[in-house]
Write an enzyme that holds these catalytic residues in place. Structure first.
Site, PDB file in Angstrom:
ATOM      1  N   ASP A  31      47.207  17.090  39.643  1.00 49.78           N
ATOM      2  CA  ASP A  31      46.747  17.074  37.737  1.00 49.78           C
ATOM      3  C   ASP A  31      46.862  15.419  37.829  1.00 49.78           C
ATOM      4  OD1 ASP A  31      44.544  18.863  36.086  1.00 49.78           O
ATOM      5  OD2 ASP A  31      45.786  17.252  35.467  1.00 49.78           O
ATOM      6  N   ILE A  32      46.227  14.525  37.244  1.00 50.60           N
ATOM      7  CA  ILE A  32      46.451  13.406  36.903  1.00 50.60           C
ATOM      8  C   ILE A  32      47.026  13.377  35.296  1.00 50.60           C
ATOM      9  CG2 ILE A  32      44.052  13.060  35.836  1.00 50.60           C
ATOM     10  CD1 ILE A  32      44.517  10.425  36.826  1.00 50.60           C
ATOM     11  N   ASN A  87      39.086  26.985  33.874  1.00 52.78           N
ATOM     12  CA  ASN A  87      38.489  27.425  32.876  1.00 52.78           C
ATOM     13  C   ASN A  87      36.697  27.051  32.904  1.00 52.78           C
ATOM     14  OD1 ASN A  87      40.618  27.000  30.768  1.00 52.78           O
ATOM     15  ND2 ASN A  87      41.074  25.019  31.756  1.00 52.78           N
ATOM     16  N   GLN A  94      36.521  23.614  30.090  1.00 51.98           N
ATOM     17  CA  GLN A  94      36.504  22.807  30.978  1.00 51.98           C
ATOM     18  C   GLN A  94      35.980  21.747  30.806  1.00 51.98           C
ATOM     19  OE1 GLN A  94      33.598  24.704  33.748  1.00 51.98           O
ATOM     20  NE2 GLN A  94      34.261  23.470  35.212  1.00 51.98           N
ATOM     21  N   HIS A 100      37.324  24.614  39.527  1.00 55.57           N
ATOM     22  CA  HIS A 100      38.752  24.500  39.810  1.00 55.57           C
ATOM     23  C   HIS A 100      39.691  25.655  39.852  1.00 55.57           C
ATOM     24  CE1 HIS A 100      38.088  22.227  36.485  1.00 55.57           C
ATOM     25  NE2 HIS A 100      39.062  21.939  35.759  1.00 55.57           N
TER      26      HIS A 100
HETATM   27  P1  5GP Z   1      39.735  21.224  32.876  1.00 62.04           P
HETATM   28  O1  5GP Z   1      40.097  20.511  31.634  1.00 62.04           O
HETATM   29  O2  5GP Z   1      38.084  21.211  33.456  1.00 62.04           O
HETATM   30  O3  5GP Z   1      40.184  22.500  32.850  1.00 62.04           O
HETATM   31  O4  5GP Z   1      40.452  20.675  33.698  1.00 62.04           O
HETATM   32  C1  5GP Z   1      40.241  19.334  34.444  1.00 62.04           C
HETATM   33  C2  5GP Z   1      41.699  18.922  34.694  1.00 62.04           C
HETATM   34  O5  5GP Z   1      41.165  17.649  35.793  1.00 62.04           O
HETATM   35  C3  5GP Z   1      42.183  18.022  33.876  1.00 62.04           C
HETATM   36  O6  5GP Z   1      43.928  19.168  33.659  1.00 62.04           O
HETATM   37  C4  5GP Z   1      42.570  16.941  34.239  1.00 62.04           C
HETATM   38  O7  5GP Z   1      43.703  16.479  33.691  1.00 62.04           O
HETATM   39  C5  5GP Z   1      42.338  17.052  35.056  1.00 62.04           C
HETATM   40  N1  5GP Z   1      41.956  15.523  35.779  1.00 62.04           N
HETATM   41  C6  5GP Z   1      40.549  14.659  35.182  1.00 62.04           C
HETATM   42  N2  5GP Z   1      40.940  13.426  35.714  1.00 62.04           N
HETATM   43  C7  5GP Z   1      41.293  13.599  36.654  1.00 62.04           C
HETATM   44  C8  5GP Z   1      41.433  12.653  38.051  1.00 62.04           C
HETATM   45  O8  5GP Z   1      40.807  11.406  38.497  1.00 62.04           O
HETATM   46  N3  5GP Z   1      42.825  12.705  39.266  1.00 62.04           N
HETATM   47  C9  5GP Z   1      43.478  14.044  38.476  1.00 62.04           C
HETATM   48  N4  5GP Z   1      43.891  14.078  39.977  1.00 62.04           N
HETATM   49  N5  5GP Z   1      43.067  14.825  37.680  1.00 62.04           N
HETATM   50  C10 5GP Z   1      42.138  14.737  36.939  1.00 62.04           C
END
Ligand code: 5GP
Length: 114
Positions: A31-32, A87, A94, A100
Site C-alpha cells: 500500500d502506498i 472495505n 472504500q 482488494h
Molecule cells: P480502500 O480505501 O479502497 O479500502 O483501499 C485503497 C487503498 O489503496 C488505500 O489504502 C490506499 O492507500 C491505496 N492506494 C491508493 N492509491 C494507490 C497507489 O497508487 N498505489 C498503491 N500501492 N496503493 C494505493
C-alpha cells in the site's frame, strides 16, 4: 462508469507498484500509504468492484483470495498475526473500486477496528 481502475493500471504496469506476489489470477503489492509496518493489498486480476458485486460465478476466486492472503502473509513472515480488511462501499472507507484485501501486520492491531 467504465474505464480502468487504478488497480487495473497497476496490474497492466501502467502505474508502478511494489509487487510482492503475482500469479495468473491475483496480484499483491504494498500500500502506498501503509497503516502498519506490513500493509499489502491483494487483488484479483478480474476487476470486481467490491464484494457485494461479486456473484456465485466468483465463488472459487473469492476462496482463492483468502488462501492467497495466507500465503502472502507467510511469504512476508507475518503468518502468526495479521489482519485482513475488505472495505465495501464508500461508507465503509472504500476508495478504490476494484476489490482488494488489505493485509495488515507488524504492530498490535486493536479491536474493535473502528
Ligand atoms: P480502500 O480505501 O479502497 O479500502 O483501499 C485503497 C487503498 O489503496 C488505500 O489504502 C490506499 O492507500 C491505496 N492506494 C491508493 N492509491 C494507490 C497507489 O497508487 N498505489 C498503491 N500501492 N496503493 C494505493
Amino acid at each position: 462508469m467504465g474505464g480502468k481502475t487504478l488497480f487495473s493500471k497497476i496490474i497492466d504496469r501502467e502505474i508502478p507498484a511494489d509487487i510482492v506476489y503475482e500469479d495468473d489470477e491475483c496480484l499483491a503489492f504494498r500500500d502506498i500509504n501503509p497503516q502498519a509496518p506490513t500493509h499489502v493489498l491483494l487483488i484479483p486480476k478480474k476487476p470486481i468492484a467490491m464484494v457485494s458485486e461479486a456473484t456465485v460465478a466468483d465463488t472459487a476466486l473469492l476462496g482463492m483470495l483468502l488462501l492467497k492472503a495466507g500465503d502472502v502473509a507467510r511469504q512476508l513472515g507475518c503468518e502468526e498475526a495479521f489482519r485482513l480488511v475488505v472495505n465495501n462501499g464508500a461508507g465503509a472507507g472504500q476508495t478504490v473500486f476494484h476489490l482488494h484485501i488489505h493485509i495488515l501486520a507488524g504492530r498490535p492491531l486493536g479491536w474493535p477496528p473502528g
